[in-house]
Design an enzyme around this catalytic site. Structure first.
Site, short mmCIF file in Angstrom:
data_model
loop_
_atom_site.label_atom_id
_atom_site.label_comp_id
_atom_site.label_asym_id
_atom_site.label_seq_id
_atom_site.Cartn_x
_atom_site.Cartn_y
_atom_site.Cartn_z
CG HIS A 47 -2.78 -4.07 14.54
ND1 HIS A 47 -2.25 -3.05 14.15
CD2 HIS A 47 -2.67 -5.00 13.48
CE1 HIS A 47 -1.73 -3.01 13.04
NE2 HIS A 47 -2.19 -4.25 12.55
CB CYS A 78 0.61 4.86 7.35
SG CYS A 78 -0.70 5.38 6.14
CB CYS A 123 -1.05 -0.07 1.17
SG CYS A 123 -0.01 0.39 2.97
CD GLU A 146 -3.99 1.66 12.40
OE1 GLU A 146 -3.83 1.03 11.23
OE2 GLU A 146 -5.10 2.20 12.39
CB CYS A 181 -6.63 3.16 4.55
SG CYS A 181 -5.92 3.46 3.12
#
Lengths: 200, 200
Positions: free
Chosen positions: A122, A94, A12, A124, A197
Protein backbone atom coordinates in the site's frame (compact mmCIF):
# COMPACT_ATOMS: atom_id res chain seq x y z
CA UNK A 1 -32.31 25.69 12.70
CA UNK A 2 -29.90 25.27 9.80
CA UNK A 3 -29.21 21.80 8.54
CA UNK A 4 -25.80 21.14 6.96
CA UNK A 5 -25.94 18.42 4.35
CA UNK A 6 -22.79 16.39 3.90
CA UNK A 7 -21.57 17.10 0.39
CA UNK A 8 -19.35 14.06 0.07
CA UNK A 9 -20.83 11.21 2.01
CA UNK A 10 -18.26 8.55 2.87
CA UNK A 11 -15.15 10.68 2.39
CA UNK A 12 -12.93 10.88 5.43
CA UNK A 13 -11.47 14.05 6.90
CA UNK A 14 -8.10 13.54 5.16
CA UNK A 15 -9.57 13.07 1.69
CA UNK A 16 -12.01 15.99 2.06
CA UNK A 17 -9.07 18.16 3.08
CA UNK A 18 -7.00 16.93 0.10
CA UNK A 19 -9.83 17.53 -2.38
CA UNK A 20 -10.12 21.11 -1.17
CA UNK A 21 -6.35 21.66 -1.53
CA UNK A 22 -6.33 20.07 -5.01
CA UNK A 23 -9.28 22.07 -6.30
CA UNK A 24 -7.73 25.28 -5.00
CA UNK A 25 -4.40 24.40 -6.65
CA UNK A 26 -6.03 23.47 -9.97
CA UNK A 27 -7.94 26.71 -9.92
CA UNK A 28 -4.70 28.63 -9.23
CA UNK A 29 -2.25 26.80 -11.52
CA UNK A 30 -4.55 25.34 -14.19
CA UNK A 31 -3.80 21.65 -14.74
CA UNK A 32 -1.97 19.73 -12.01
CA UNK A 33 -1.13 16.07 -11.52
CA UNK A 34 -1.30 13.74 -8.52
CA UNK A 35 1.20 10.98 -7.79
CA UNK A 36 -1.20 8.06 -7.97
CA UNK A 37 -4.98 8.37 -7.63
CA UNK A 38 -6.33 10.57 -4.83
CA UNK A 39 -8.74 7.88 -3.63
CA UNK A 40 -10.19 4.53 -4.60
CA UNK A 41 -13.46 6.36 -5.29
CA UNK A 42 -13.72 6.51 -9.11
CA UNK A 43 -16.47 9.16 -9.07
CA UNK A 44 -14.22 11.46 -7.08
CA UNK A 45 -11.23 10.83 -9.38
CA UNK A 46 -13.40 11.77 -12.39
CA UNK A 47 -14.74 14.88 -10.70
CA UNK A 48 -11.16 15.98 -10.03
CA UNK A 49 -10.04 15.23 -13.59
CA UNK A 50 -12.78 17.58 -14.77
CA UNK A 51 -11.44 20.21 -12.38
CA UNK A 52 -7.93 19.80 -13.88
CA UNK A 53 -6.44 17.32 -11.38
CA UNK A 54 -5.05 14.32 -13.25
CA UNK A 55 -3.50 11.21 -11.72
CA UNK A 56 -0.05 10.11 -12.92
CA UNK A 57 0.82 6.48 -12.30
CA UNK A 58 4.49 7.07 -11.74
CA UNK A 59 6.89 9.96 -11.30
CA UNK A 60 8.40 9.19 -14.74
CA UNK A 61 5.02 9.86 -16.36
CA UNK A 62 4.50 13.28 -14.77
CA UNK A 63 4.29 16.04 -17.38
CA UNK A 64 3.06 18.96 -15.29
CA UNK A 65 5.39 21.18 -13.25
CA UNK A 66 2.91 20.99 -10.36
CA UNK A 67 2.57 17.61 -8.64
CA UNK A 68 0.44 16.71 -5.64
CA UNK A 69 1.38 14.06 -3.11
CA UNK A 70 -1.86 12.29 -2.13
CA UNK A 71 -3.33 11.75 1.35
CA UNK A 72 -1.37 8.47 1.62
CA UNK A 73 1.88 10.45 1.68
CA UNK A 74 5.15 9.31 0.18
CA UNK A 75 8.73 8.57 1.17
CA UNK A 76 11.53 11.11 1.67
CA UNK A 77 13.27 9.49 -1.32
CA UNK A 78 10.36 10.20 -3.67
CA UNK A 79 10.02 13.75 -2.31
CA UNK A 80 13.68 14.27 -3.01
CA UNK A 81 13.33 12.88 -6.57
CA UNK A 82 10.44 15.26 -7.24
CA UNK A 83 12.54 18.19 -6.06
CA UNK A 84 15.46 17.09 -8.26
CA UNK A 85 13.13 17.38 -11.25
CA UNK A 86 12.25 20.96 -10.27
CA UNK A 87 8.61 20.04 -9.91
CA UNK A 88 6.57 22.10 -7.44
CA UNK A 89 4.99 19.91 -4.75
CA UNK A 90 1.50 20.31 -3.32
CA UNK A 91 1.52 18.07 -0.31
CA UNK A 92 -1.93 16.77 0.65
CA UNK A 93 -0.58 14.06 2.97
CA UNK A 94 -3.26 13.39 5.59
CA UNK A 95 -2.16 14.91 8.94
CA UNK A 96 -2.77 11.55 10.62
CA UNK A 97 -0.49 9.83 8.09
CA UNK A 98 2.06 12.61 8.60
CA UNK A 99 2.03 11.84 12.32
CA UNK A 100 2.66 8.14 11.58
CA UNK A 101 5.53 9.15 9.25
CA UNK A 102 7.07 11.31 11.98
CA UNK A 103 6.71 8.45 14.45
CA UNK A 104 8.47 6.04 12.05
CA UNK A 105 11.25 8.58 11.56
CA UNK A 106 11.69 9.26 15.28
CA UNK A 107 11.75 5.55 16.13
CA UNK A 108 14.33 4.82 13.42
CA UNK A 109 16.46 7.77 14.52
CA UNK A 110 16.31 6.52 18.13
CA UNK A 111 17.74 3.16 17.01
CA UNK A 112 14.51 1.17 16.89
CA UNK A 113 13.66 -1.38 14.24
CA UNK A 114 10.21 -0.35 13.02
CA UNK A 115 7.42 -2.87 12.50
CA UNK A 116 4.47 -1.52 10.54
CA UNK A 117 1.18 -3.37 10.89
CA UNK A 118 -0.09 -2.89 7.35
CA UNK A 119 -0.24 -4.01 3.73
CA UNK A 120 3.36 -3.89 2.50
CA UNK A 121 2.38 -2.81 -1.02
CA UNK A 122 0.00 0.00 0.00
CA UNK A 123 1.31 3.45 -0.88
CA UNK A 124 0.88 4.77 2.68
CA UNK A 125 2.91 1.84 4.02
CA UNK A 126 5.55 2.27 1.31
CA UNK A 127 5.88 5.86 2.47
CA UNK A 128 6.12 4.84 6.13
CA UNK A 129 8.85 2.33 5.27
CA UNK A 130 10.71 5.18 3.61
CA UNK A 131 10.49 7.31 6.76
CA UNK A 132 11.79 4.33 8.78
CA UNK A 133 15.02 4.79 6.82
CA UNK A 134 15.64 1.19 5.87
CA UNK A 135 14.99 -0.05 9.42
CA UNK A 136 11.38 -1.00 8.78
CA UNK A 137 9.33 -4.03 7.88
CA UNK A 138 5.62 -4.10 7.01
CA UNK A 139 3.36 -7.08 7.53
CA UNK A 140 -0.08 -8.15 8.71
CA UNK A 141 1.32 -11.45 9.97
CA UNK A 142 2.84 -11.40 13.46
CA UNK A 143 4.32 -14.86 12.92
CA UNK A 144 6.59 -13.40 10.25
CA UNK A 145 8.05 -11.12 12.93
CA UNK A 146 8.37 -14.10 15.27
CA UNK A 147 10.45 -15.96 12.69
CA UNK A 148 12.69 -12.95 12.09
CA UNK A 149 13.20 -12.41 15.82
CA UNK A 150 14.18 -16.02 16.38
CA UNK A 151 17.02 -15.45 13.94
CA UNK A 152 18.36 -12.34 15.67
CA UNK A 153 17.35 -12.34 19.30
CA UNK A 154 20.24 -14.19 20.80
CA UNK A 155 22.79 -12.38 18.67
CA UNK A 156 22.42 -8.78 19.74
CA UNK A 157 20.15 -6.62 21.89
CA UNK A 158 17.43 -4.91 19.92
CA UNK A 159 14.81 -2.19 20.32
CA UNK A 160 11.49 -2.66 18.58
CA UNK A 161 9.01 -0.01 17.51
CA UNK A 162 5.49 -0.97 16.40
CA UNK A 163 3.22 1.37 14.46
CA UNK A 164 0.25 0.81 12.17
CA UNK A 165 -1.03 1.79 8.76
CA UNK A 166 -3.56 4.43 9.80
CA UNK A 167 -6.59 2.63 8.32
CA UNK A 168 -6.17 -0.80 9.91
CA UNK A 169 -8.77 -2.03 12.40
CA UNK A 170 -8.31 -1.84 16.17
CA UNK A 171 -9.07 -5.49 17.10
CA UNK A 172 -6.65 -6.87 14.48
CA UNK A 173 -3.99 -4.41 15.60
CA UNK A 174 -4.49 -5.44 19.24
CA UNK A 175 -3.97 -9.09 18.36
CA UNK A 176 -0.89 -8.28 16.27
CA UNK A 177 0.73 -6.12 18.96
CA UNK A 178 0.07 -8.76 21.60
CA UNK A 179 1.65 -11.49 19.49
CA UNK A 180 4.67 -9.41 18.52
CA UNK A 181 5.19 -8.34 22.15
CA UNK A 182 5.19 -11.99 23.21
CA UNK A 183 7.74 -12.87 20.52
CA UNK A 184 9.86 -9.83 21.31
CA UNK A 185 9.92 -9.79 25.10
CA UNK A 186 13.65 -10.59 25.00
CA UNK A 187 14.20 -7.20 23.42
CA UNK A 188 15.69 -4.33 25.39
CA UNK A 189 12.61 -2.26 24.69
CA UNK A 190 9.36 -2.34 22.74
CA UNK A 191 7.53 0.86 21.88
CA UNK A 192 4.07 0.54 20.43
CA UNK A 193 2.76 3.87 19.25
CA UNK A 194 -0.84 3.90 18.18
CA UNK A 195 -0.97 5.52 14.75
CA UNK A 196 -4.47 4.35 13.84
CA UNK A 197 -6.82 6.99 12.52
CA UNK A 198 -9.18 7.67 15.40
CA UNK A 199 -11.44 9.88 13.33
CA UNK A 200 -12.82 7.22 10.95
CA UNK B 1 46.35 -22.77 34.30
CA UNK B 2 44.85 -21.11 37.38
CA UNK B 3 41.49 -22.29 38.60
CA UNK B 4 39.30 -19.75 40.42
CA UNK B 5 37.00 -21.40 42.91
CA UNK B 6 33.70 -19.63 43.52
CA UNK B 7 33.71 -18.56 47.16
CA UNK B 8 29.96 -18.15 47.46
CA UNK B 9 28.25 -20.61 45.22
CA UNK B 10 24.72 -19.54 44.30
CA UNK B 11 25.08 -15.85 45.16
CA UNK B 12 24.32 -13.51 42.31
CA UNK B 13 26.44 -10.56 41.27
CA UNK B 14 24.24 -8.06 43.15
CA UNK B 15 24.38 -9.93 46.46
CA UNK B 16 28.14 -10.59 46.21
CA UNK B 17 28.64 -6.87 45.60
CA UNK B 18 26.39 -5.99 48.58
CA UNK B 19 28.18 -8.42 50.93
CA UNK B 20 31.49 -6.80 50.04
CA UNK B 21 30.10 -3.29 50.71
CA UNK B 22 28.52 -4.41 54.00
CA UNK B 23 31.64 -6.14 55.29
CA UNK B 24 33.74 -3.10 54.40
CA UNK B 25 31.25 -0.81 56.17
CA UNK B 26 31.07 -3.02 59.28
CA UNK B 27 34.82 -3.09 59.41
CA UNK B 28 34.94 0.73 59.12
CA UNK B 29 32.01 1.73 61.37
CA UNK B 30 31.73 -1.25 63.73
CA UNK B 31 28.14 -2.44 63.98
CA UNK B 32 25.71 -1.51 61.21
CA UNK B 33 22.14 -2.53 60.41
CA UNK B 34 20.36 -3.50 57.21
CA UNK B 35 16.77 -2.59 56.39
CA UNK B 36 15.40 -6.11 56.12
CA UNK B 37 17.55 -9.20 55.57
CA UNK B 38 20.27 -9.01 52.91
CA UNK B 39 19.21 -12.28 51.30
CA UNK B 40 16.95 -15.28 51.84
CA UNK B 41 20.13 -17.30 52.48
CA UNK B 42 20.19 -17.85 56.27
CA UNK B 43 23.85 -18.95 56.29
CA UNK B 44 24.83 -15.66 54.70
CA UNK B 45 22.71 -13.62 57.13
CA UNK B 46 24.43 -15.36 60.06
CA UNK B 47 27.88 -14.84 58.59
CA UNK B 48 27.10 -11.12 58.27
CA UNK B 49 25.72 -10.89 61.82
CA UNK B 50 29.05 -12.25 63.03
CA UNK B 51 30.79 -9.54 61.00
CA UNK B 52 28.62 -6.85 62.68
CA UNK B 53 25.87 -6.51 60.05
CA UNK B 54 22.48 -6.96 61.72
CA UNK B 55 19.09 -6.97 60.00
CA UNK B 56 16.37 -4.64 61.31
CA UNK B 57 12.82 -5.59 60.41
CA UNK B 58 11.54 -2.05 60.15
CA UNK B 59 12.90 1.47 60.14
CA UNK B 60 11.31 2.06 63.59
CA UNK B 61 13.48 -0.72 65.03
CA UNK B 62 16.78 0.66 63.76
CA UNK B 63 19.15 1.54 66.59
CA UNK B 64 22.39 2.12 64.72
CA UNK B 65 23.27 5.43 63.06
CA UNK B 66 24.47 3.50 60.01
CA UNK B 67 21.81 1.73 57.96
CA UNK B 68 22.24 -0.24 54.76
CA UNK B 69 19.59 -0.45 52.05
CA UNK B 70 19.70 -4.01 50.69
CA UNK B 71 20.13 -5.18 47.08
CA UNK B 72 16.34 -5.03 46.61
CA UNK B 73 16.46 -1.26 46.97
CA UNK B 74 13.78 0.87 48.55
CA UNK B 75 11.42 3.72 47.73
CA UNK B 76 12.27 7.44 47.67
CA UNK B 77 9.84 7.85 50.59
CA UNK B 78 11.77 5.41 52.81
CA UNK B 79 15.10 6.97 51.77
CA UNK B 80 13.71 10.34 52.77
CA UNK B 81 12.49 8.98 56.14
CA UNK B 82 15.95 7.56 56.84
CA UNK B 83 17.53 10.93 56.10
CA UNK B 84 15.02 12.70 58.37
CA UNK B 85 16.26 10.50 61.21
CA UNK B 86 19.86 11.59 60.53
CA UNK B 87 20.87 8.02 59.85
CA UNK B 88 23.79 7.51 57.46
CA UNK B 89 22.81 5.36 54.47
CA UNK B 90 24.95 2.67 52.88
CA UNK B 91 23.15 1.93 49.66
CA UNK B 92 23.77 -1.61 48.37
CA UNK B 93 20.87 -1.50 45.88
CA UNK B 94 21.75 -3.88 43.04
CA UNK B 95 22.72 -1.83 39.94
CA UNK B 96 20.19 -3.81 37.91
CA UNK B 97 17.43 -2.94 40.39
CA UNK B 98 18.62 0.68 40.32
CA UNK B 99 18.18 0.67 36.55
CA UNK B 100 14.61 -0.65 36.96
CA UNK B 101 13.94 2.09 39.56
CA UNK B 102 15.22 4.76 37.18
CA UNK B 103 13.04 3.32 34.41
CA UNK B 104 9.95 3.42 36.65
CA UNK B 105 10.76 7.02 37.58
CA UNK B 106 11.34 8.13 33.99
CA UNK B 107 8.14 6.47 32.77
CA UNK B 108 6.08 8.07 35.54
CA UNK B 109 7.65 11.47 34.89
CA UNK B 110 6.85 11.12 31.18
CA UNK B 111 3.17 10.61 32.03
CA UNK B 112 3.02 6.83 31.73
CA UNK B 113 1.08 4.56 34.04
CA UNK B 114 3.60 1.95 35.15
CA UNK B 115 2.76 -1.75 35.23
CA UNK B 116 5.27 -3.87 37.13
CA UNK B 117 5.30 -7.58 36.39
CA UNK B 118 6.14 -8.84 39.86
CA UNK B 119 5.03 -9.89 43.33
CA UNK B 120 3.31 -6.84 44.80
CA UNK B 121 4.53 -7.55 48.35
CA UNK B 122 8.20 -8.14 47.46
CA UNK B 123 10.50 -5.42 48.77
CA UNK B 124 12.06 -4.78 45.34
CA UNK B 125 8.59 -4.28 43.84
CA UNK B 126 7.50 -2.09 46.75
CA UNK B 127 10.53 0.07 45.99
CA UNK B 128 9.73 0.17 42.26
CA UNK B 129 6.15 1.24 43.04
CA UNK B 130 7.62 4.06 45.09
CA UNK B 131 9.76 5.24 42.17
CA UNK B 132 6.65 5.13 39.94
CA UNK B 133 5.33 7.96 42.15
CA UNK B 134 1.84 6.64 42.76
CA UNK B 135 1.30 5.85 39.06
CA UNK B 136 2.22 2.19 39.37
CA UNK B 137 0.54 -1.15 39.82
CA UNK B 138 2.27 -4.50 40.43
CA UNK B 139 0.82 -7.84 39.47
CA UNK B 140 1.65 -11.24 37.98
CA UNK B 141 -1.83 -11.49 36.46
CA UNK B 142 -2.33 -9.77 33.10
CA UNK B 143 -6.10 -10.23 33.37
CA UNK B 144 -6.11 -7.83 36.32
CA UNK B 145 -4.69 -5.17 33.98
CA UNK B 146 -7.28 -6.09 31.36
CA UNK B 147 -10.08 -5.46 33.86
CA UNK B 148 -8.62 -2.12 34.90
CA UNK B 149 -8.17 -1.03 31.29
CA UNK B 150 -11.76 -1.87 30.43
CA UNK B 151 -12.81 0.63 33.07
CA UNK B 152 -10.66 3.48 31.77
CA UNK B 153 -9.94 2.99 28.10
CA UNK B 154 -12.87 4.75 26.59
CA UNK B 155 -12.71 7.61 29.05
CA UNK B 156 -9.33 9.17 28.34
CA UNK B 157 -6.21 8.48 26.29
CA UNK B 158 -3.51 6.73 28.26
CA UNK B 159 0.16 5.82 27.99
CA UNK B 160 1.29 2.53 29.46
CA UNK B 161 4.75 1.54 30.65
CA UNK B 162 5.59 -2.08 31.43
CA UNK B 163 8.62 -3.14 33.45
CA UNK B 164 9.47 -6.23 35.48
CA UNK B 165 10.75 -7.23 38.88
CA UNK B 166 14.35 -8.04 37.96
CA UNK B 167 14.19 -11.69 39.05
CA UNK B 168 11.10 -12.82 37.15
CA UNK B 169 11.46 -15.41 34.39
CA UNK B 170 11.62 -14.51 30.70
CA UNK B 171 8.88 -16.85 29.35
CA UNK B 172 6.33 -15.71 31.95
CA UNK B 173 7.22 -12.08 31.27
CA UNK B 174 6.79 -12.62 27.52
CA UNK B 175 3.31 -14.04 28.04
CA UNK B 176 2.38 -11.20 30.40
CA UNK B 177 3.62 -8.46 28.06
CA UNK B 178 1.81 -10.03 25.11
CA UNK B 179 -1.47 -10.21 27.02
CA UNK B 180 -1.21 -6.68 28.40
CA UNK B 181 -0.32 -5.32 24.94
CA UNK B 182 -3.42 -6.98 23.50
CA UNK B 183 -5.60 -5.48 26.23
CA UNK B 184 -3.97 -2.07 25.89
CA UNK B 185 -3.73 -1.61 22.13
CA UNK B 186 -6.26 1.22 22.36
CA UNK B 187 -3.69 3.18 24.34
CA UNK B 188 -1.82 6.08 22.78
CA UNK B 189 1.46 4.34 23.50
CA UNK B 190 2.87 1.28 25.23
CA UNK B 191 6.49 1.16 26.31
CA UNK B 192 7.83 -2.16 27.50
CA UNK B 193 11.30 -1.80 28.93
CA UNK B 194 13.04 -5.04 29.76
CA UNK B 195 14.31 -4.73 33.33
CA UNK B 196 14.96 -8.44 33.89
CA UNK B 197 18.33 -9.33 35.31
CA UNK B 198 20.23 -10.75 32.36
CA UNK B 199 23.15 -11.89 34.48
CA UNK B 200 21.37 -14.60 36.48
Amino acid sequence: MEIDKAEEIGLCFGVRRAVKLLEEAASKYGEIETLGPVAHNQQLVERLIKAGVKPARHLNQVQSKILAVTTHGTSPKVLSEIKTRHIHIIDTTCPIVRKAQNTAKELAEAGFDVIIFGEAEHSEVQGLLGWAKGNGIATLDAKQIGTLLKQVQDKKPYHLGIISQTTQLQPALAEFVGQVATFAAKSKEIRFINTLCGIV
